[in-house]
Design an enzyme around this catalytic site. Sequence first.
Site, short mmCIF file in Angstrom:
data_model
loop_
_atom_site.label_atom_id
_atom_site.label_comp_id
_atom_site.label_asym_id
_atom_site.label_seq_id
_atom_site.Cartn_x
_atom_site.Cartn_y
_atom_site.Cartn_z
N LYS A 113 35.05 39.52 39.86
CA LYS A 113 36.47 39.65 40.47
C LYS A 113 37.49 39.22 39.47
O LYS A 113 37.43 38.24 38.86
CB LYS A 113 36.53 39.00 41.76
CG LYS A 113 38.07 38.99 42.29
CD LYS A 113 37.97 38.32 43.69
CE LYS A 113 39.33 38.38 44.52
NZ LYS A 113 39.28 37.52 45.62
N LYS A 125 35.36 44.18 41.68
CA LYS A 125 36.84 44.51 42.21
C LYS A 125 37.69 44.07 41.09
O LYS A 125 37.71 42.96 40.45
CB LYS A 125 36.89 43.40 43.29
CG LYS A 125 38.19 43.33 44.09
CD LYS A 125 37.98 42.27 44.96
CE LYS A 125 39.03 42.04 45.96
NZ LYS A 125 38.98 41.12 46.95
C1 PBG Z 1 40.60 36.70 48.34
C2 PBG Z 1 40.89 38.19 48.19
C3 PBG Z 1 41.92 38.98 47.60
C4 PBG Z 1 41.28 40.20 47.88
C5 PBG Z 1 40.42 40.15 48.52
N1 PBG Z 1 40.06 38.85 48.82
C6 PBG Z 1 43.05 38.80 46.75
C7 PBG Z 1 42.99 37.56 45.86
O1 PBG Z 1 42.10 37.47 44.96
O2 PBG Z 1 44.21 37.08 45.67
C8 PBG Z 1 42.19 41.44 47.50
C9 PBG Z 1 41.89 42.77 48.23
C10 PBG Z 1 42.90 43.89 47.79
O3 PBG Z 1 43.72 43.60 46.89
O4 PBG Z 1 42.64 44.92 48.37
N2 PBG Z 1 40.14 35.93 49.51
#
Ligand code: PBG
Length: 326
Positions: A197, A249
Amino acid sequence: MGFPEIRPRRLRTTPAMRRLVAETDVDPRSLILPLFVREGAVEPMPIPSMPGVVQHTLDTLRKTAVEAVEAGVGGLMLFAVPERKDAIGSGATDPSGILNVAIRELAAEVGGATVVMADLCLDEFTDHGHCGVLTPDGQVDNDATLERYAEMALAQAAAGVHLVGPSGMMDGQVGAIRSALDDAGHTDVGVLAYTAKYASAFFGPFRDAVESSLQGDRKTYQQDPANAVEALREAALDVAEGADMLIVKPALGYLDVVRRVKDAVQVPVAAYNVSGEYSMVEAAAAQGWIERERAILEILTSIRRAGADVVLTYWAVEAARLLRRV
Ligand code: PBG
Protein backbone atom coordinates in the site's frame (compact mmCIF):
# COMPACT_ATOMS: atom_id res chain seq x y z
CA MET A 1 5.28 -6.85 -46.85
CA GLY A 2 7.73 -9.64 -46.06
CA PHE A 3 7.09 -13.28 -46.95
CA PRO A 4 5.29 -15.30 -45.57
CA GLU A 5 2.71 -12.66 -44.91
CA ILE A 6 2.16 -12.69 -41.22
CA ARG A 7 -0.80 -10.46 -40.52
CA PRO A 8 -1.83 -10.15 -36.85
CA ARG A 9 -4.79 -8.05 -37.98
CA ARG A 10 -6.58 -11.24 -39.20
CA LEU A 11 -7.46 -11.91 -35.58
CA ARG A 12 -9.03 -8.47 -35.28
CA THR A 13 -11.30 -8.61 -38.31
CA THR A 14 -14.73 -9.06 -36.70
CA PRO A 15 -16.28 -8.69 -33.25
CA ALA A 16 -16.72 -12.48 -33.11
CA MET A 17 -13.04 -13.05 -33.96
CA ARG A 18 -11.90 -10.54 -31.36
CA ARG A 19 -14.14 -12.10 -28.75
CA LEU A 20 -12.75 -15.55 -29.54
CA VAL A 21 -9.14 -14.54 -29.03
CA ALA A 22 -9.51 -12.14 -26.10
CA GLU A 23 -6.93 -13.08 -23.47
CA THR A 24 -8.48 -11.40 -20.45
CA ASP A 25 -11.96 -11.52 -18.98
CA VAL A 26 -13.52 -9.39 -16.31
CA ASP A 27 -16.17 -11.40 -14.56
CA PRO A 28 -18.52 -9.83 -11.99
CA ARG A 29 -17.51 -12.52 -9.50
CA SER A 30 -13.98 -11.06 -9.48
CA LEU A 31 -15.13 -7.60 -8.38
CA ILE A 32 -15.36 -6.37 -4.80
CA LEU A 33 -17.53 -3.37 -3.94
CA PRO A 34 -16.17 -1.07 -1.20
CA LEU A 35 -19.00 0.40 0.90
CA PHE A 36 -19.09 3.26 3.40
CA VAL A 37 -21.49 3.29 6.34
CA ARG A 38 -21.97 6.26 8.61
CA GLU A 39 -22.91 5.98 12.25
CA GLY A 40 -26.17 7.72 13.09
CA ALA A 41 -27.00 8.58 9.46
CA VAL A 42 -30.72 8.74 8.69
CA GLU A 43 -30.26 9.23 4.98
CA PRO A 44 -27.42 8.44 2.62
CA MET A 45 -24.91 11.28 2.38
CA PRO A 46 -23.30 12.00 -0.99
CA ILE A 47 -19.50 12.26 -1.04
CA PRO A 48 -18.77 15.36 -3.13
CA SER A 49 -15.33 14.21 -4.32
CA MET A 50 -16.70 10.79 -5.33
CA PRO A 51 -19.78 11.49 -7.44
CA GLY A 52 -22.13 8.50 -7.32
CA VAL A 53 -20.73 7.13 -4.03
CA VAL A 54 -22.41 7.74 -0.68
CA GLN A 55 -21.97 7.20 3.03
CA HIS A 56 -24.76 4.72 3.71
CA THR A 57 -27.21 4.40 6.53
CA LEU A 58 -27.46 0.86 7.87
CA ASP A 59 -30.66 0.51 5.90
CA THR A 60 -29.31 1.65 2.52
CA LEU A 61 -26.14 -0.36 3.18
CA ARG A 62 -28.19 -3.54 3.39
CA LYS A 63 -30.17 -2.69 0.27
CA THR A 64 -27.04 -1.87 -1.70
CA ALA A 65 -25.43 -5.10 -0.56
CA VAL A 66 -28.41 -7.08 -1.81
CA GLU A 67 -28.27 -5.24 -5.15
CA ALA A 68 -24.57 -6.01 -5.46
CA VAL A 69 -25.15 -9.68 -4.79
CA GLU A 70 -27.95 -9.74 -7.36
CA ALA A 71 -25.63 -8.11 -9.91
CA GLY A 72 -23.16 -10.97 -9.35
CA VAL A 73 -20.46 -8.98 -7.55
CA GLY A 74 -18.01 -11.29 -5.75
CA GLY A 75 -17.64 -9.55 -2.40
CA LEU A 76 -18.15 -6.48 -0.24
CA MET A 77 -15.50 -4.45 1.61
CA LEU A 78 -16.85 -2.34 4.46
CA PHE A 79 -15.53 0.98 5.75
CA ALA A 80 -17.19 2.93 8.55
CA VAL A 81 -17.45 6.54 9.61
CA PRO A 82 -17.93 6.65 13.39
CA GLU A 83 -19.66 9.46 15.27
CA ARG A 84 -16.87 9.79 17.82
CA LYS A 85 -13.11 9.38 17.54
CA ASP A 86 -10.42 9.12 20.22
CA ALA A 87 -6.67 8.50 20.54
CA ILE A 88 -6.86 4.69 20.45
CA GLY A 89 -9.80 4.32 18.07
CA SER A 90 -12.12 2.74 20.66
CA GLY A 91 -15.01 2.62 18.20
CA ALA A 92 -13.16 0.00 16.16
CA THR A 93 -13.27 -2.63 18.90
CA ASP A 94 -16.63 -1.73 20.43
CA PRO A 95 -19.11 -4.51 19.50
CA SER A 96 -21.77 -1.82 19.15
CA GLY A 97 -19.47 0.45 17.11
CA ILE A 98 -20.70 1.16 13.59
CA LEU A 99 -18.27 -1.08 11.72
CA ASN A 100 -19.02 -4.14 13.84
CA VAL A 101 -22.76 -3.49 13.74
CA ALA A 102 -22.61 -3.17 9.95
CA ILE A 103 -20.63 -6.41 9.61
CA ARG A 104 -23.25 -8.18 11.71
CA GLU A 105 -26.07 -6.85 9.55
CA LEU A 106 -24.38 -7.70 6.25
CA ALA A 107 -23.38 -11.14 7.48
CA ALA A 108 -27.01 -11.79 8.39
CA GLU A 109 -28.44 -10.31 5.19
CA VAL A 110 -26.05 -11.54 2.48
CA GLY A 111 -23.39 -13.58 4.32
CA GLY A 112 -24.64 -16.81 2.78
CA ALA A 113 -24.41 -15.42 -0.75
CA THR A 114 -21.25 -13.34 -0.83
CA VAL A 115 -17.95 -12.69 0.94
CA VAL A 116 -18.20 -10.05 3.67
CA MET A 117 -14.93 -8.20 4.26
CA ALA A 118 -14.04 -5.26 6.49
CA ASP A 119 -11.22 -2.77 6.63
CA LEU A 120 -9.07 -3.51 9.65
CA CYS A 121 -7.38 -0.22 10.46
CA LEU A 122 -7.68 2.48 13.07
CA ASP A 123 -7.52 5.61 10.91
CA GLU A 124 -11.27 6.10 10.64
CA PHE A 125 -11.56 5.79 14.42
CA THR A 126 -8.64 7.85 15.72
CA ASP A 127 -8.88 11.58 16.42
CA HIS A 128 -5.35 12.08 15.03
CA GLY A 129 -6.27 10.11 11.89
CA HIS A 130 -3.27 7.76 11.89
CA CYS A 131 -3.62 4.06 11.21
CA GLY A 132 -2.21 3.18 14.61
CA VAL A 133 -1.84 4.43 18.16
CA LEU A 134 0.83 6.99 18.94
CA THR A 135 3.78 7.13 21.32
CA PRO A 136 3.85 10.07 23.78
CA ASP A 137 6.00 11.99 21.28
CA GLY A 138 3.54 11.45 18.44
CA GLN A 139 5.16 8.62 16.46
CA VAL A 140 3.04 5.73 15.22
CA ASP A 141 3.74 2.92 17.69
CA ASN A 142 3.99 -0.26 15.61
CA ASP A 143 3.82 -2.90 18.33
CA ALA A 144 1.18 -1.22 20.46
CA THR A 145 -0.88 -0.90 17.29
CA LEU A 146 -0.62 -4.65 16.68
CA GLU A 147 -2.43 -5.25 19.97
CA ARG A 148 -5.27 -2.99 18.84
CA TYR A 149 -5.42 -4.76 15.46
CA ALA A 150 -5.65 -8.13 17.21
CA GLU A 151 -8.59 -6.85 19.28
CA MET A 152 -10.20 -5.39 16.19
CA ALA A 153 -9.86 -8.71 14.35
CA LEU A 154 -11.63 -10.48 17.22
CA ALA A 155 -14.45 -7.92 17.24
CA GLN A 156 -14.93 -8.30 13.48
CA ALA A 157 -14.77 -12.08 13.66
CA ALA A 158 -17.37 -12.11 16.44
CA ALA A 159 -19.58 -9.95 14.20
CA GLY A 160 -19.35 -12.53 11.42
CA VAL A 161 -16.80 -11.18 8.95
CA HIS A 162 -15.38 -13.67 6.44
CA LEU A 163 -12.14 -11.82 5.63
CA VAL A 164 -10.44 -9.04 7.55
CA GLY A 165 -8.51 -6.49 5.51
CA PRO A 166 -5.61 -5.05 7.51
CA SER A 167 -4.67 -1.84 5.68
CA GLY A 168 -2.39 -0.11 8.21
CA MET A 169 0.99 -1.32 6.88
CA MET A 170 2.32 -2.09 10.37
CA ASP A 171 5.15 -4.63 10.49
CA GLY A 172 3.89 -7.98 11.72
CA GLN A 173 0.20 -7.10 11.38
CA VAL A 174 -0.78 -10.26 9.53
CA GLY A 175 0.94 -12.54 12.03
CA ALA A 176 -0.53 -10.73 15.03
CA ILE A 177 -4.04 -10.93 13.57
CA ARG A 178 -3.68 -14.57 12.49
CA SER A 179 -2.52 -15.64 15.95
CA ALA A 180 -5.28 -13.72 17.69
CA LEU A 181 -7.93 -15.24 15.43
CA ASP A 182 -6.56 -18.76 15.84
CA ASP A 183 -6.22 -18.50 19.61
CA ALA A 184 -9.88 -17.48 19.81
CA GLY A 185 -10.97 -20.36 17.57
CA HIS A 186 -11.71 -18.20 14.51
CA THR A 187 -9.62 -20.41 12.27
CA ASP A 188 -11.94 -19.93 9.28
CA VAL A 189 -11.76 -16.14 9.24
CA GLY A 190 -9.25 -15.21 6.56
CA VAL A 191 -6.77 -12.36 6.17
CA LEU A 192 -6.89 -10.28 3.00
CA ALA A 193 -3.68 -8.37 3.59
CA TYR A 194 -2.84 -5.00 2.13
CA THR A 195 0.69 -5.95 1.18
CA ALA A 196 1.87 -3.11 -0.97
CA LYS A 197 0.00 0.00 0.00
CA TYR A 198 1.67 3.13 -1.25
CA ALA A 199 1.68 6.61 0.31
CA SER A 200 -0.49 7.85 -2.54
CA ALA A 201 -2.17 11.08 -3.56
CA PHE A 202 -4.88 8.93 -5.12
CA PHE A 203 -6.45 8.24 -1.71
CA GLY A 204 -7.54 11.89 -1.47
CA PRO A 205 -11.25 11.47 -2.17
CA PHE A 206 -11.43 8.45 0.18
CA ARG A 207 -10.20 10.63 3.01
CA ASP A 208 -13.19 12.88 2.36
CA ALA A 209 -15.42 9.81 2.26
CA VAL A 210 -14.36 8.72 5.75
CA GLU A 211 -13.92 12.29 7.03
CA SER A 212 -10.30 11.56 7.90
CA SER A 213 -8.78 13.75 10.61
CA LEU A 214 -5.22 13.13 9.40
CA GLN A 215 -2.73 15.98 9.56
CA GLY A 216 0.53 15.22 7.79
CA ASP A 217 1.06 11.97 5.93
CA ARG A 218 1.53 8.21 6.27
CA LYS A 219 5.01 8.01 4.80
CA THR A 220 6.55 6.22 7.79
CA TYR A 221 4.29 3.22 7.22
CA GLN A 222 2.94 3.27 3.65
CA GLN A 223 5.39 2.52 0.85
CA ASP A 224 7.31 4.95 -1.30
CA PRO A 225 5.88 5.04 -4.86
CA ALA A 226 9.45 4.65 -6.14
CA ASN A 227 9.77 1.10 -4.80
CA ALA A 228 8.74 -2.25 -6.26
CA VAL A 229 11.26 -4.74 -4.84
CA GLU A 230 10.11 -3.61 -1.40
CA ALA A 231 6.61 -4.77 -2.33
CA LEU A 232 7.97 -8.26 -2.98
CA ARG A 233 9.58 -8.26 0.45
CA GLU A 234 6.28 -7.21 2.04
CA ALA A 235 4.47 -9.92 0.04
CA ALA A 236 6.86 -12.64 1.20
CA LEU A 237 6.41 -11.54 4.82
CA ASP A 238 2.62 -11.44 4.57
CA VAL A 239 2.47 -14.92 3.06
CA ALA A 240 4.87 -16.24 5.72
CA GLU A 241 2.71 -14.67 8.43
CA GLY A 242 -0.37 -16.45 7.08
CA ALA A 243 -2.10 -14.06 4.67
CA ASP A 244 -4.75 -15.82 2.58
CA MET A 245 -4.83 -13.19 -0.13
CA LEU A 246 -2.88 -9.99 -0.89
CA ILE A 247 -3.83 -6.49 -2.06
CA VAL A 248 -1.80 -4.04 -4.10
CA LYS A 249 -3.04 -0.47 -3.85
CA PRO A 250 -3.54 1.83 -5.73
CA ALA A 251 -3.95 -0.16 -8.94
CA LEU A 252 -3.37 1.98 -12.03
CA GLY A 253 -0.01 3.53 -11.24
CA TYR A 254 1.16 0.19 -9.85
CA LEU A 255 0.26 -2.37 -12.51
CA ASP A 256 3.91 -3.45 -12.63
CA VAL A 257 3.73 -4.17 -8.90
CA VAL A 258 0.52 -6.17 -9.39
CA ARG A 259 2.29 -8.30 -12.01
CA ARG A 260 5.43 -8.82 -9.96
CA VAL A 261 3.53 -9.73 -6.80
CA LYS A 262 1.25 -12.06 -8.76
CA ASP A 263 4.27 -13.87 -10.22
CA ALA A 264 5.94 -14.13 -6.80
CA VAL A 265 3.21 -15.67 -4.63
CA GLN A 266 0.85 -18.63 -4.60
CA VAL A 267 -2.15 -16.87 -3.07
CA PRO A 268 -4.78 -14.82 -4.92
CA VAL A 269 -3.82 -11.20 -5.56
CA ALA A 270 -6.27 -8.30 -5.50
CA ALA A 271 -5.73 -4.75 -6.71
CA TYR A 272 -7.59 -1.74 -5.35
CA ASN A 273 -8.83 0.68 -7.99
CA VAL A 274 -8.85 3.54 -5.49
CA SER A 275 -10.94 6.65 -4.95
CA GLY A 276 -8.67 9.04 -6.89
CA GLU A 277 -8.68 6.72 -9.89
CA TYR A 278 -12.47 6.61 -9.72
CA SER A 279 -12.91 10.34 -9.34
CA MET A 280 -10.57 11.24 -12.21
CA VAL A 281 -12.70 9.25 -14.63
CA GLU A 282 -15.96 10.57 -13.18
CA ALA A 283 -14.72 14.15 -13.40
CA ALA A 284 -13.50 13.79 -16.98
CA ALA A 285 -16.71 12.03 -18.01
CA ALA A 286 -18.83 14.75 -16.43
CA GLN A 287 -16.99 17.24 -18.65
CA GLY A 288 -17.61 15.09 -21.70
CA TRP A 289 -13.87 14.52 -22.05
CA ILE A 290 -13.90 10.74 -21.87
CA GLU A 291 -16.29 7.90 -22.72
CA ARG A 292 -17.19 6.81 -19.25
CA GLU A 293 -18.35 3.20 -19.70
CA ARG A 294 -15.56 2.30 -22.10
CA ALA A 295 -13.01 3.85 -19.76
CA ILE A 296 -14.36 1.87 -16.80
CA LEU A 297 -14.21 -1.46 -18.63
CA GLU A 298 -10.78 -0.69 -20.06
CA ILE A 299 -9.42 0.10 -16.60
CA LEU A 300 -10.84 -3.08 -15.08
CA THR A 301 -9.52 -5.16 -17.98
CA SER A 302 -6.07 -3.61 -17.61
CA ILE A 303 -5.93 -4.40 -13.91
CA ARG A 304 -6.94 -8.00 -14.59
CA ARG A 305 -4.43 -8.25 -17.44
CA ALA A 306 -1.66 -7.07 -15.10
CA GLY A 307 -2.38 -10.14 -12.99
CA ALA A 308 -5.01 -9.20 -10.43
CA ASP A 309 -7.33 -12.10 -9.67
CA VAL A 310 -9.72 -9.73 -7.93
CA VAL A 311 -10.37 -5.99 -8.29
CA LEU A 312 -11.80 -3.71 -5.62
CA THR A 313 -13.73 -1.00 -7.43
CA TYR A 314 -16.42 1.56 -6.68
CA TRP A 315 -17.84 0.67 -10.11
CA ALA A 316 -18.36 -3.00 -9.16
CA VAL A 317 -22.16 -3.06 -9.45
CA GLU A 318 -22.34 -0.94 -12.58
CA ALA A 319 -19.51 -2.87 -14.23
CA ALA A 320 -21.16 -6.18 -13.35
CA ARG A 321 -24.33 -5.01 -15.08
CA LEU A 322 -22.41 -3.73 -18.12
CA LEU A 323 -20.51 -7.00 -18.40
CA ARG A 324 -23.66 -9.07 -18.27
CA ARG A 325 -25.28 -6.97 -20.97
CA VAL A 326 -22.55 -7.81 -23.52
C1 PBG B 1 -7.01 3.21 5.32
C2 PBG B 1 -7.47 3.14 3.92
C3 PBG B 1 -7.31 4.08 2.90
C4 PBG B 1 -7.94 3.58 1.76
C5 PBG B 1 -8.46 2.35 2.11
N1 PBG B 1 -8.13 2.08 3.45
C6 PBG B 1 -6.74 5.43 2.88
C7 PBG B 1 -5.51 5.82 3.52
O1 PBG B 1 -4.55 5.06 3.66
O2 PBG B 1 -5.50 6.99 3.88
C8 PBG B 1 -8.04 4.27 0.44
C9 PBG B 1 -9.08 3.76 -0.49
C10 PBG B 1 -9.34 4.65 -1.65
O3 PBG B 1 -8.68 5.67 -1.85
O4 PBG B 1 -10.26 4.30 -2.41
N2 PBG B 1 -7.91 2.61 6.20
